[in-house]
Scaffold this motif. Sequence first.
Motif: not given
Length: 416
Positions: A103-109, A112-114, A122-128
Amino acid sequence: MVRRKSSDKDQSPQSRLHALGVARLNLIGKHSSQLMDAYIKGHFDETSVNDSALDKLVKGRILHRPDETQPLSLRPDLNGLIASLTEDERKRQINADVAGQLEQIRTRVKHFTDAQYRGDYAGSEHHFQLLTEKVHDMTGQFSDAIVSLWNRLNSDFGFVSNLSDKIRENELAQKQLRRLLDGFELIDFNELIELAQSSGPLRKLLVSQLQVVISDHSSSLLEVQKRLVELMARFRQQQERAQLISNMAAFLKQHPNFQVGDYPNRSKVPENINVAAPIIASASVALDKVGDQQELGDIVRSLELTTSTPVEPLVSGGEFDLEEVLAVEAKHQQLKEDVENFFISLFDGGKSVSALAYLEETALDWDGETWLFQVIAEYEGLARDTRQRFAFEKMKHPQSAFNQLEIIEDVHLSVI
């Protein structure tokens, strides 16, 4: 010019987190000896430190008091950390909560996509980066669990004293292995492919690398399972032999004058042994004896000759009737079309409709049982997405109170 002193409000969250973590780690290192003694004894000696240090350990979430009547002890997280670092299999716990981690992986993905959709690179790199850490944490927990099982196997459960405890530890290891396999089944790579979509880094992280790691872990768990089965069989054999010896020792204590006799050379067998029925020797006609040939011939001639009924030859079947087969197929096709029309009519009504009521209203020339079977088969044959658009309910009742057989009386369908 007055220079203003920096306060906590001026610090970034990362700086405050870094300072807090360093302070807690220093606190653990300063009282490492007392904390290790608490790990071994099961409780913390409050007289080993002063009141100020004791208050810091409690506020630092290192020690806690489970109950007012119980002494201070290590928090479970710190207890598990020490057990993992020292490879203490007696207190080491296996975390197989894969559902929560997925569930945490789905939320983090999604984060990242948003962020990529908004153009926030910069935010997408942090989430990745956080997503990569979460995936590695999940696979690392699997790896630690497998290493824990291997350590238990290689020591032959040496930290337990008797066979009964070894068998119980083996059963516990098998349950842990079963939980790990259940965790592997929760990882749906088709879902991960849909989450990754066309993103190359996500596909490499969630599909390629994760699949290789899970495949390796599955192979290791298979070897662990084989070893557990072998050890269980060995423990059971040892338990049987030990039980036989202990029972024999108890018998000899009750009968100290008992002497083992030579049973094969006894002329008189005990009553409870000689209870088998006598064996009847097999008999056959001795045709090689010349003196018995005359008598055998007279016996054969005295037998009545019976004539067997002649067997009628097999007759080939009739010609293949193509028209009859085509008529059956046409009838079945018509039944399918009527059922499809029934499903289409559900979109017009918007309410729950009985299959038998529809059959009666439309005056279709079908048997009720045949109609229900075809409706159920048509519903089961729909695609999963299409099937979810219908509310399907079987109206049934038990055939008897003595079995689990249920009779389907009708089927109600509606469009959701």
